[in-house]
Design a protein around this motif. Structure first.
Motif, PDB file in Angstrom:
ATOM      1  N   THR A  86      38.011  34.343  44.961  1.00  0.00           N
ATOM      2  CA  THR A  86      38.627  33.038  44.761  1.00  0.00           C
ATOM      3  C   THR A  86      38.268  32.544  43.376  1.00  0.00           C
ATOM      4  OG1 THR A  86      38.422  32.577  47.120  1.00  0.00           O
ATOM      5  CG2 THR A  86      38.807  30.690  45.672  1.00  0.00           C
ATOM      6  N   PRO A  87      39.221  32.382  42.501  1.00  0.00           N
ATOM      7  CA  PRO A  87      40.638  32.739  42.665  1.00  0.00           C
ATOM      8  C   PRO A  87      40.823  34.250  42.614  1.00  0.00           C
ATOM      9  CG  PRO A  87      40.258  32.022  40.417  1.00  0.00           C
ATOM     10  CD  PRO A  87      38.951  31.843  41.154  1.00  0.00           C
ATOM     11  N   ARG A  88      41.942  34.692  43.140  1.00  0.00           N
ATOM     12  CA  ARG A  88      42.241  36.121  43.142  1.00  0.00           C
ATOM     13  C   ARG A  88      42.349  36.639  41.719  1.00  0.00           C
ATOM     14  NH1 ARG A  88      46.169  35.703  48.111  1.00  0.00           N
ATOM     15  NH2 ARG A  88      44.708  36.496  49.659  1.00  0.00           N
ATOM     16  N   ARG A  89      41.811  37.839  41.508  1.00  0.00           N
ATOM     17  CA  ARG A  89      41.946  38.482  40.203  1.00  0.00           C
ATOM     18  C   ARG A  89      43.204  39.328  40.116  1.00  0.00           C
ATOM     19  NH1 ARG A  89      38.331  42.283  38.763  1.00  0.00           N
ATOM     20  NH2 ARG A  89      37.354  42.535  40.785  1.00  0.00           N
ATOM     21  N   ILE A  90      43.853  39.567  41.251  1.00  0.00           N
ATOM     22  CA  ILE A  90      45.066  40.383  41.262  1.00  0.00           C
ATOM     23  C   ILE A  90      46.017  39.856  42.326  1.00  0.00           C
ATOM     24  CG2 ILE A  90      44.176  42.085  42.917  1.00  0.00           C
ATOM     25  CD1 ILE A  90      45.623  44.236  41.147  1.00  0.00           C
ATOM     26  N   THR A  91      47.297  39.935  42.024  1.00  0.00           N
ATOM     27  CA  THR A  91      48.300  39.499  42.991  1.00  0.00           C
ATOM     28  C   THR A  91      48.624  40.631  43.960  1.00  0.00           C
ATOM     29  OG1 THR A  91      50.165  40.254  41.647  1.00  0.00           O
ATOM     30  CG2 THR A  91      49.362  37.985  41.263  1.00  0.00           C
ATOM     31  N   LEU A  92      49.254  40.276  45.050  1.00  0.00           N
ATOM     32  CA  LEU A  92      49.696  41.261  46.030  1.00  0.00           C
ATOM     33  C   LEU A  92      50.669  42.243  45.371  1.00  0.00           C
ATOM     34  CD1 LEU A  92      49.580  42.024  49.067  1.00  0.00           C
ATOM     35  CD2 LEU A  92      51.557  40.549  49.393  1.00  0.00           C
ATOM     36  N   THR A  93      51.557  41.731  44.540  1.00  0.00           N
ATOM     37  CA  THR A  93      52.533  42.583  43.855  1.00  0.00           C
ATOM     38  C   THR A  93      51.853  43.605  42.954  1.00  0.00           C
ATOM     39  OG1 THR A  93      54.162  40.797  43.898  1.00  0.00           O
ATOM     40  CG2 THR A  93      54.530  42.565  42.307  1.00  0.00           C
ATOM     41  N   ASN A  94      50.894  43.160  42.149  1.00  0.00           N
ATOM     42  CA  ASN A  94      50.203  44.076  41.244  1.00  0.00           C
ATOM     43  C   ASN A  94      49.339  45.078  41.998  1.00  0.00           C
ATOM     44  OD1 ASN A  94      51.404  42.883  39.046  1.00  0.00           O
ATOM     45  ND2 ASN A  94      49.677  41.561  38.600  1.00  0.00           N
ATOM     46  N   LEU A  95      48.683  44.630  43.063  1.00  0.00           N
ATOM     47  CA  LEU A  95      47.874  45.546  43.866  1.00  0.00           C
ATOM     48  C   LEU A  95      48.757  46.601  44.521  1.00  0.00           C
ATOM     49  CD1 LEU A  95      45.089  46.328  44.933  1.00  0.00           C
ATOM     50  CD2 LEU A  95      45.419  44.672  46.784  1.00  0.00           C
ATOM     51  N   ALA A  96      49.918  46.194  44.995  1.00  0.00           N
ATOM     52  CA  ALA A  96      50.854  47.152  45.595  1.00  0.00           C
ATOM     53  C   ALA A  96      51.250  48.214  44.578  1.00  0.00           C
ATOM     54  CB  ALA A  96      52.088  46.420  46.119  1.00  0.00           C
ATOM     55  N   GLY A  97      51.448  47.803  43.328  1.00  0.00           N
ATOM     56  CA  GLY A  97      51.783  48.765  42.284  1.00  0.00           C
ATOM     57  C   GLY A  97      50.670  49.756  42.031  1.00  0.00           C
ATOM     58  N   ILE A  98      49.443  49.291  42.040  1.00  0.00           N
ATOM     59  CA  ILE A  98      48.289  50.180  41.832  1.00  0.00           C
ATOM     60  C   ILE A  98      48.177  51.185  42.975  1.00  0.00           C
ATOM     61  CG2 ILE A  98      45.762  50.247  41.840  1.00  0.00           C
ATOM     62  CD1 ILE A  98      45.862  47.614  40.236  1.00  0.00           C
ATOM     63  N   ILE A  99      48.368  50.712  44.195  1.00  0.00           N
ATOM     64  CA  ILE A  99      48.224  51.574  45.366  1.00  0.00           C
ATOM     65  C   ILE A  99      49.443  52.476  45.550  1.00  0.00           C
ATOM     66  CG2 ILE A  99      47.992  51.563  47.894  1.00  0.00           C
ATOM     67  CD1 ILE A  99      46.322  49.016  47.580  1.00  0.00           C
ATOM     68  N   GLY A 100      50.587  52.017  45.045  1.00  0.00           N
ATOM     69  CA  GLY A 100      51.801  52.821  45.148  1.00  0.00           C
ATOM     70  C   GLY A 100      52.586  52.613  46.424  1.00  0.00           C
ATOM     71  N   VAL A 101      52.563  51.365  46.922  1.00  0.00           N
ATOM     72  CA  VAL A 101      53.345  51.012  48.108  1.00  0.00           C
ATOM     73  C   VAL A 101      54.123  49.739  47.808  1.00  0.00           C
ATOM     74  CG1 VAL A 101      51.718  52.061  49.729  1.00  0.00           C
ATOM     75  CG2 VAL A 101      51.475  49.644  49.159  1.00  0.00           C
TER      76      VAL A 101
END
Length: 75
Positions: free
Chosen positions: A31-46
């Motif tokens: 808190t606050p988040r260092r990464i958004t859900l969108t960016n994390l999804a890109g890193i993970i590849g989903v």
């Protein structure tokens, strides 16, 4: 009763563990988040929606596993 989980039972699946580790490392739950859900999804590849479901399942598993401890240790 010390635990309701079988000895040696895994808390997360291997895939959930990968997602959990990535989310922790990238600061998703900070808190606050260092990464958004969108960016994390890109890193993970989903996709964002797939990641959202995966994180929701991980959170539910972790929260339910430790819920009794939280209740016992919180007023």
């Amino acid at each position: 009763v010390v635990s309701t989980r079988a000895a040696g039972a895994r808390l997360l699946t291997p895939r959930q563990r990968v997602v959990f580790d990535a989310a922790m490392h990238e600061g998703y739950w900070e808190t606050p988040r260092r990464i958004t859900l969108t960016n994390l999804a890109g890193i993970i590849g989903v996709s964002k929606s797939t990641l959202s479901v995966q994180l929701h399942r991980i959170e539910g598993t972790v929260f339910n596993t430790f819920a009794d401890d939280v209740r016992k240790r919180s007023p």
